[in-house]
Design an enzyme around this catalytic site. Structure first.
Site, PDB file in Angstrom:
ATOM      1  N   GLU A  42       0.826  -1.202   0.000  1.00 31.11           N
ATOM      2  CA  GLU A  42       0.000   0.000   0.000  1.00 31.11           C
ATOM      3  C   GLU A  42       0.867   1.261   0.000  1.00 31.11           C
ATOM      4  O   GLU A  42       0.559   2.232  -0.699  1.00 31.11           O
ATOM      5  CB  GLU A  42      -0.914   0.021   1.239  1.00 31.11           C
ATOM      6  CG  GLU A  42      -1.893  -1.142   1.298  1.00 31.11           C
ATOM      7  CD  GLU A  42      -1.374  -2.327   2.093  1.00 31.11           C
ATOM      8  OE1 GLU A  42      -2.180  -2.942   2.806  1.00 31.11           O
ATOM      9  OE2 GLU A  42      -0.155  -2.632   1.993  1.00 31.11           O
ATOM     10  N   ALA A 144      12.170 -37.193  -7.715  1.00 31.80           N
ATOM     11  CA  ALA A 144      12.305 -37.624  -9.104  1.00 31.80           C
ATOM     12  C   ALA A 144      12.222 -39.141  -9.114  1.00 31.80           C
ATOM     13  O   ALA A 144      12.775 -39.807  -8.235  1.00 31.80           O
ATOM     14  CB  ALA A 144      13.642 -37.155  -9.689  1.00 31.80           C
ATOM     15  N   THR A 186      19.207 -40.353   2.971  1.00 35.58           N
ATOM     16  CA  THR A 186      19.452 -39.558   1.764  1.00 35.58           C
ATOM     17  C   THR A 186      20.757 -38.784   1.887  1.00 35.58           C
ATOM     18  O   THR A 186      21.527 -38.685   0.921  1.00 35.58           O
ATOM     19  CB  THR A 186      18.280 -38.592   1.522  1.00 35.58           C
ATOM     20  OG1 THR A 186      17.097 -39.356   1.277  1.00 35.58           O
ATOM     21  CG2 THR A 186      18.540 -37.684   0.342  1.00 35.58           C
ATOM     22  N   SER A 291       6.590 -40.815   6.412  1.00 31.64           N
ATOM     23  CA  SER A 291       6.181 -40.338   7.741  1.00 31.64           C
ATOM     24  C   SER A 291       5.325 -39.082   7.623  1.00 31.64           C
ATOM     25  O   SER A 291       4.307 -38.934   8.313  1.00 31.64           O
ATOM     26  CB  SER A 291       7.414 -40.051   8.604  1.00 31.64           C
ATOM     27  OG  SER A 291       8.143 -41.238   8.855  1.00 31.64           O
TER      28      SER A 291
END
Length: 358
Positions: A42, A144, A186, A291
């Site tokens: 604004e 992926a 991972t 999970s």
């Protein structure tokens, strides 16, 4: 809405906001919230309009703020500019605003209209709205996979399933989120950096769920911990020596002491919300995504499907966990976008339950 979207990745934990000041059929000023701590939409639009704002209408995607934060109240700026009418898409549920902004404008004699394109405004700021309502961040799941639904071979190899164009999209995602979350499996298997290349508007904290705080000091994540924040989320059984080893290398070790992995995951999400993190990207693996799926914590997905077949009964799929028993219980994507990126198919969308909750 288009103006507001320009602030994505720059304004969090604030919402994205756009504003247009109009007189009759003409636009005399426009603005958007460009960066956290910078002037709000604004104020920018009123500055652009100058004296033409007097008697004009201000269209804004969210209720104007009425409190002093990083910047002064937008309500006072609108009143001082002599705006005659404010059209807002939706109220701001933030406790310091929550209708007070509208009330202040009405008290100053400004006409208020609320609800124009409210559904679109809620979709725009769904991550912000979730954090305000639940205290937890918006969870974006990314993976992926091959055409037969594998994220790695039976030996654990996963580099590279998707092509370079897909990886460019992932780097852009990384560059606009507050944190990137992976499981220890991972982190060990892929030894990733989890950084945005090239850098985006935000530098995401890297977070690794590592119950025993056993991540190697030789991993790329730990070796770069003094350059890019790295949080190791340990459980109550993590040895003091291992915690000290990682903190000495520049990592933050966050201990979640819940008795079950699900409880500890909930504690982590609560903590990320307390840190005002709005968007968290989860890059795997299957156990962590499972999970999150089981507790219905995933809000948005980005999936890259490569035209490759992997096979193997023991090769991993993207989402582990307990799963569902009946197809009728499956979670549905809505607002799904499908693109070809190089040789891969890219699907992105929000889970219907997440969108309807905002």
């Amino acid at each position: 809405m288009e103006l507001a979207r320009r602030g994505e990745g720059f304004v969090e934990p604030n919402p994205m906001v756009g504003c247009v000041v109009a007189r009759e059929e003409g636009i005399v000023g426009e603005g958007w919230h460009r960066q956290f701590g910078a002037p709000h939409a604004e104020v920018e639009a009123l500055a652009a309009a100058g004296p033409l704002a007097r008697g004009a209408t201000a269209y804004v995607t969210l209720e104007p703020c009425c409190h002093f934060g990083k910047t002064p109240p937008c309500t006072q700026a609108l009143i001082a500019a002599g705006v005659e009418r404010v059209v807002a898409a939706m109220p701001d549920p933030f406790p310091a605003v929550a209708g007070r902004g509208f009330a202040e404008l009405k008290a100053a004699g400004i006409q208020i209209d609320v609800g124009l394109m409210e559904a679109e405004a809620r979709r725009l700021n769904a991550p912000y709205l979730k954090r305000v309502a639940t205290g937890r961040p918006w969870i974006i799941a990314k993976w992926a996979m091959t055409l037969d639904g594998k994220i790695a071979t039976h030996s654990g190899d996963s580099r590279w399933i998707s092509g370079p164009q897909a990886r460019e999209i992932v780097h852009r995602l990384r560059g606009r989120v507050d944190a990137i979350l992976v499981g220890r499996g991972t982190a060990v298997a892929d030894d990733p950096l989890l950084t945005a290349r090239p850098p985006g508007p935000r530098t995401a904290a890297r977070i690794v769920l590592d119950g025993r705080a056993a991540l190697s000091l030789d991993s790329q994540l730990v070796r770069t911990a003094r350059e890019t924040p790295l949080v190791i989320v340990a459980g109550p059984d993590a040895a003091d020596a291992d915690r000290s080893r990682l903190t000495g290398a520049g990592c933050e070790v966050l201990v979640c002491d819940g008795q079950s992995p699900e409880t500890r995951l909930g504690q982590l999400l609560d903590e990320l919300g307390r840190r005002q993190m709005t968007n968290v990207l989860v890059e795997g693996g299957g156990r962590l995504l499972g999970s999150l799926f089981d507790v219905r914590a995933i809000d948005e997905v980005h999936v890259f499907i490569a035209p490759k077949l992997c096979g193997g009964e023991s090769a991993l799929g993207p989402i582990g966990g307990s799963g569902i028993e009946r197809i009728a219980e499956a979670l549905h994507l809505e607002e799904m976008d499908v693109q070809h990126v190089g040789a891969d198919l890219y699907l992105a969308g929000r889970l219907a339950a997440a969108s309807s909750a905002q």
